[in-house]
Design an enzyme around this catalytic site. Structure first.
Site, PDB file in Angstrom:
ATOM      1  N   CYS A  80      42.097  57.642  65.632  1.00 49.88           N
ATOM      2  CA  CYS A  80      41.988  56.807  64.661  1.00 49.88           C
ATOM      3  C   CYS A  80      41.821  55.728  64.129  1.00 49.88           C
ATOM      4  O   CYS A  80      41.871  55.477  63.808  1.00 49.88           O
ATOM      5  CB  CYS A  80      42.279  58.645  64.039  1.00 49.88           C
ATOM      6  SG  CYS A  80      43.027  59.550  64.300  1.00 49.88           S
ATOM      7  N   HIS A  81      44.046  55.560  64.367  1.00 47.61           N
ATOM      8  CA  HIS A  81      44.161  54.578  64.281  1.00 47.61           C
ATOM      9  C   HIS A  81      43.477  53.441  64.340  1.00 47.61           C
ATOM     10  O   HIS A  81      43.938  52.580  64.042  1.00 47.61           O
ATOM     11  CB  HIS A  81      45.841  54.396  65.131  1.00 47.61           C
ATOM     12  CG  HIS A  81      45.490  54.334  66.529  1.00 47.61           C
ATOM     13  ND1 HIS A  81      46.001  55.550  67.070  1.00 47.61           N
ATOM     14  CD2 HIS A  81      45.621  53.684  67.348  1.00 47.61           C
ATOM     15  CE1 HIS A  81      45.738  55.071  68.289  1.00 47.61           C
ATOM     16  NE2 HIS A  81      45.566  53.543  68.627  1.00 47.61           N
TER      17      HIS A  81
END
Length: 109
Positions: free
Chosen positions: A58-59
């Site tokens: 998700c980063h």
DNA sequence: GAGTCATTCGTTG
DNA sequence: CAACGAATGACTC
């Protein structure tokens, strides 16, 4: 009880993110459009639950304003700082809280 | 350039 | 069924 009940939509999001090569990032809007959704919110929701964490990077997903947006329900913190560092290690450098190189954003397509 | 309002999709309760 | 959520876009100042 698991909220691990992954749906087709979440699979699509995961697949789109996985398509992003290392050292590159994607935006919620691009992901949403890539999977055929007009609301990036749904994507953010799926990622926020992170049913695939930490399998889902998700980063690697940021807001269209070149801002990291938020992570884990918070727009700042040690967790987000760690993600930013991971991105920097991959070549994605954030400057002043924003992406230093917008050209790092790629379309999952 | 910065702030505000309205929009939109799926998940969870 | 109703509300919420990691956002975006367009408009206005």
């Amino acid at each position: 009880m698991p909220r691990s009940n992954v749906t087709d939509f979440q699979k699509a999001v995961y697949d789109s993110i996985s398509r992003v090569p290392r050292g590159r990032v994607t935006t919620y809007a691009l992901l949403a459009q890539s999977i055929g959704c007009r609301s990036p919110r749904a994507v953010g929701q799926a990622l926020r639950r992170n049913p695939f964490a930490p399998k889902v990077p998700c980063h690697r997903v940021i807001a269209s304003a070149l801002t990291p947006g938020g992570f884990n329900g918070a727009k700042a913190g040690t967790e987000i700082a760690r993600k930013l560092r991971l991105l920097a290690a991959e070549g994605v450098v954030f400057r002043d809280g924003r992406l230093a190189d917008p050209s790092r954003i790629v379309r999952p397509c």
